[in-house]
Design a protein around this motif. Structure first.
Motif, mmCIF file in Angstrom:
data_model
loop_
_atom_site.group_PDB
_atom_site.id
_atom_site.type_symbol
_atom_site.label_atom_id
_atom_site.label_comp_id
_atom_site.label_asym_id
_atom_site.label_seq_id
_atom_site.Cartn_x
_atom_site.Cartn_y
_atom_site.Cartn_z
ATOM 1 N N SER A 187 0.864 -1.179 0.000
ATOM 2 C CA SER A 187 0.000 0.000 0.000
ATOM 3 C C SER A 187 0.900 1.228 0.000
ATOM 4 O O SER A 187 2.094 1.140 0.270
ATOM 5 C CB SER A 187 -0.945 0.008 1.206
ATOM 6 N N ARG A 189 1.336 5.082 1.578
ATOM 7 C CA ARG A 189 0.914 5.979 2.652
ATOM 8 C C ARG A 189 1.465 7.387 2.361
ATOM 9 O O ARG A 189 2.661 7.542 2.098
ATOM 10 C CB ARG A 189 1.453 5.474 3.990
ATOM 11 N N PRO A 232 -3.101 11.498 7.318
ATOM 12 C CA PRO A 232 -2.415 10.654 6.343
ATOM 13 C C PRO A 232 -3.406 10.013 5.376
ATOM 14 O O PRO A 232 -4.563 9.776 5.713
ATOM 15 C CB PRO A 232 -1.724 9.592 7.214
ATOM 16 N N THR A 234 -4.063 6.766 2.718
ATOM 17 C CA THR A 234 -3.614 5.417 2.380
ATOM 18 C C THR A 234 -4.181 5.003 1.036
ATOM 19 O O THR A 234 -5.380 5.175 0.775
ATOM 20 C CB THR A 234 -4.058 4.398 3.444
ATOM 21 N N GLU A 450 -0.572 -2.247 8.305
ATOM 22 C CA GLU A 450 -0.118 -0.891 8.007
ATOM 23 C C GLU A 450 0.177 -0.088 9.267
ATOM 24 O O GLU A 450 0.848 0.951 9.202
ATOM 25 C CB GLU A 450 -1.178 -0.135 7.189
ATOM 26 N N HIS A 453 3.542 1.444 10.384
ATOM 27 C CA HIS A 453 4.070 2.660 9.774
ATOM 28 C C HIS A 453 3.876 3.867 10.688
ATOM 29 O O HIS A 453 2.823 4.057 11.290
ATOM 30 C CB HIS A 453 3.378 2.918 8.435
ATOM 31 N N ASP A 455 2.969 7.324 10.790
ATOM 32 C CA ASP A 455 2.326 8.263 9.862
ATOM 33 C C ASP A 455 2.781 9.707 10.063
ATOM 34 O O ASP A 455 2.545 10.559 9.210
ATOM 35 C CB ASP A 455 0.800 8.197 10.024
ATOM 36 N N TRP A 511 5.295 11.176 -0.353
ATOM 37 C CA TRP A 511 4.592 9.895 -0.219
ATOM 38 C C TRP A 511 5.588 8.806 0.123
ATOM 39 O O TRP A 511 6.795 8.967 -0.027
ATOM 40 C CB TRP A 511 3.833 9.528 -1.497
#
Length: 733
Positions: A187, A189, A232, A234, A450, A453, A455, A511
């Motif tokens: 994906s 983010r 953020p 996604t 996810e 991560h 963000d 990104w």
């Protein structure tokens, strides 16, 4: 004949994976070996590692034919033994009599039917009581293994070493079923400032971004237009590889390594016997505990060199209890552990493969076992759960006989916490199941992949210790059944370990792409339990059966001689019967035939317990002197009941012996027992009544006698040069 001479659960993945899925020497080289089913001159293994060395200090007993091409491990164990015996080929000396000195009992499970295994019951009980290991090769039918040991698993090789007395077993399993699932996702983010920055981009910058994100300009406009301010964004991509699964057999060690491991187990067993788990000796046949060690699963997600480990060690306990009344099957952790291995990557932008989810489930595959209790208990999504301090088993001896008690006190529990992992107890009905999920990374909630991560600043959060090291699965799952249940029950026992690798690009100004790969490994087994292997002592009686098909085993039967006039008993196992041919006897103190205190020799089974119920035996009287049965024998053998028949005196007599003093309870002075023919002698105890029957005819009866409530049983002979006993059984009425 008188002569005056002095002579004993589950994830869909795991379910899919599982459902897919010469007495004393070597025969001469010029003859076919009667112990090995291969032709003389057959080519021997050329692998030097597989060449046998001396493996045992005593003989091995093979209960089946051993063909080298079908059961190579057993064949090599026989090659390394100083002597070997085939139970179905050798009658004298009988294999059972050699068990005390034997190193192992061998079974090719594919060469034996379930009925064959049942017919070996007497010898397997003798091996268990003597602490002799049993090794099964080609053990793919778990029910056959359970009939032999009490529990069974489908595997290539099963090794089971009992403690002396046969109540605990060290079980090693080689080559059972595993499965694997792999997924890859990615994906993108974008940071909280992305929406504002997108609004300031030129057309060329937007085109470049669309190319990198595989989105058209219209799709990007829609994405940023719908995104909330200052949060953020996604962008989920489709899985790069759809879930793929495979089923495999746990890797067996190389042939030479497996043989060496079995040799080491045999040698270690002789030196380090298992200790009992209970402080009081439990009545024989009421309790068995198995420490099961399947092959460790060492597996790799991808080809990156990091190897994760699942150690599935567990304990199965079978128990027949007087209080609470019932039979119980207990599964418990015994070093069940998961470890992801040393992480291949563990930096701020790249972490893996870390433990993300662990799952364990236990589930009976047929009705009959009822859920009784389980631990851990927890509220779902909680890192704190309750675990018991363990069930307890106790033994007692009262006037009514031996008893076994079982306790699992729900008030005796402790609280346990796992840092950064949640425990989900998804037990339902007869299914016991637990899941351990990564729940926190660097103080931040972790619910989906996810969430690793960061963000705010980009990159990945740090991993907690249990995601990188060993997590121990501590559990207990207990099932209950009725006291009369003698069934075989298959129980599914599955462990699942999921590991993940997550990494990101190195620029979060606009990104950052997040990628991930996850793999799940299911290690499953079907554990079949045989409830007929444990029975409660009911009113002093524990069911028992002896056929003598493999002879008279010293670990089950003990010769006692009280003969003085003739002091040379000769008990042996021949033709599937126990035979006394030594004519041992002593004249009573009154020096008169027919006196109550006639002494001879007897074969006692000290582990038996007979109180209320029936004791029966088939008996062949080949000469006209005294024979019979003894019961309710105390530990010292000084007090008991004895029924004796003597054709030459036309007498049947029941006596009670109190510390060596004989008292006549009943006598029939006109009864002549059958001669040179088999008869069935049956002792029935019901309440205060003793009934003695021959071929269903009541010969003696005592309406009120309660001095000795229970004890062991024995086969009695007085001056008999030929008396035979077979099919000795103890049952409840």
């Amino acid at each position: 004949m008188r002569q005056f001479t002095f002579l004993a659960r589950l994830s869909p993945l795991a379910l899919t994976l599982l459902t897919a899925a010469g007495c004393g020497g070597i025969a001469p080289e010029t003859q076919a070996d009667p112990f090995m089913d291969h032709e003389p001159g057959a080519e021997e293994p050329s692998d030097p590692a597989a060449k046998p060395a001396d493996v045992t200090t005593g003989p091995v007993v093979a209960l089946t034919s051993i063909q080298r091409e079908k059961a190579p491990l057993l064949a090599e164990l026989m090659d390394g033994a100083p002597s070997r015996f085939r139970a179905d080929l050798i009658a004298d000396p009988n294999p059972a009599s050699r068990l005390a000195e034997a190193s192992a009992v061998l079974i090719d499970a594919e060469a034996a039917s379930a009925d064959d295994i049942r017919s070996y019951a007497s010898l397997l009980r003798a091996a268990r009581l003597a602490g002799v290991p049993v090794i099964l090769e080609n053990a793919r039918d778990a029910e056959k293994v359970a009939l032999a040991l009490g529990i069974g698993m489908s595997a290539q090789v099963v090794y089971a070493a009992p403690s002396p007395g046969g109540q605990r077993f060290d079980v090693r399993v080689f080559g059972d079923v595993t499965g694997e699932e792999t997924e890859e996702h990615s994906s993108v983010r974008l940071p909280a400032s992305a929406k504002a920055r997108y609004a300031r981009m030129t057309a060329d910058e937007r085109a470049e971004l669309g190319k990198r994100l595989e989105r058209s300009e219209a799709e990007l406009d829609a994405l940023f237009d719908a995104a909330p301010e200052a949060e953020p964004i996604t962008i989920d991509a489709k899985p790069r590889i759809a879930s793929r699964s495979e089923v495999a057999q746990a890797a067996l060690p190389a042939r030479g390594e497996l043989l060496a491991e079995i040799k080491g187990l045999l040698a270690d067993h002789k030196a380090h016997a298992l200790a009992q788990l209970v402080t009081e000796p439990l009545p024989e046949g009421t309790y068995r505990s198995y420490n099961v060690t399947p092959t460790s699963i060492n597996w790799e997600c991808g080809d990156d060199g990091q190897r994760s480990v699942i150690d599935r060690n567990f304990t199965v306990t079978l128990l027949a209890s007087n209080a609470p009344e019932g039979k119980y099957v207990v599964f418990a952790g015994n070093g069940t552990q998961y470890n992801p291995g040393g992480l291949k990557w563990n930096s701020g932008n790249n972490r893996g493969y870390f433990q993300e989810t662990l799952q364990h489930s236990i589930r009976p595959l047929r009705e009959g076992l009822s859920p009784y209790a389980h631990r851990p208990h927890s509220a779902n999504e909680s890192s704190t759960f309750t675990t018991s301090n363990g069930f307890s088993v106790g033994a007692g001896v009262g006037v009514e006989g031996p008893s076994t008690s079982f306790s699992f006190d729900v008030s005796e529990q402790a609280s346990q916490s796992l840092n950064d992992f949640d425990v989900i107890d998804f037990s339902s009905g007869s299914l016991f199941g637990w899941q351990y999920k990564l729940a926190s990374v660097s103080g931040h909630s972790y619910k989906k992949w996810e969430d690793l991560h960061n963000d705010t600043w980009g990159g990945l959060y740090g991993l907690p210790n249990l995601a990188k090291s060993t997590l121990t699965d501590e559990y207990e799952g207990i099932y209950a059944a009725g006291l009369q249940d003698q069934s075989l029950y298959p129980v599914e026992n599955v462990n699942l370990q999921s590991v993940r690798h997550t990494w990101v690009s190195h620029d979060y100004l606009l990104w950052e792409e997040i990628k991930t790969t996850s793999c799940g490994k299911a290690a499953g087994s079907i554990v079949t339990v045989d409830l007929s292997s444990v029975n409660v002592a009911k009113l002093g009686t524990i069911p028992f059966k002896e056929t003598f098909d493999q002879g008279v085993a010293p670990s089950v039967w003990t010769v006692i001689n009280e003969g003085i006039t003739d002091s040379s008993p000769s008990w042996s196992g021949v033709g599937g019967a126990a035979i006394e041919t030594g004519s041992a006897f002593d004249y009573p103190q009154t020096a008169a035939d027919g006196a109550v205190d006639m002494r001879g020799t007897y074969l006692v089974a000290p582990h038996t317990a007979f109180g209320q119920g029936a004791l029966s035996a088939k008996i062949y009287a080949g000469d006209p002197d005294g024979f019979g049965l003894m019961y309710a024998i105390n530990d010292t053998g000084s007090s008991y009941y004895r029924v004796m028949f003597d054709a030459s005196l036309s007498v049947a007599r029941l006596v009670r012996v109190d510390n060596g003093v004989f008292t006549e309870l009943a006598v029939n002075t006109s009864y002549v027992p059958p001669q040179n023919a088999w008869m069935t002698v049956r002792v029935e105890r019901e309440g205060t009544t003793h009934r003695i029957k021959i071929n269903d005819q009541v010969v003696l009866a005592v309406p009120s006698e309660v001095t000795y409530a229970w004890g062991s049983v024995a086969l009695f002979s007085w001056a008999m040069s030929d008396v035979r006993f077979d099919d000795v059984t103890i049952t409840t009425l």
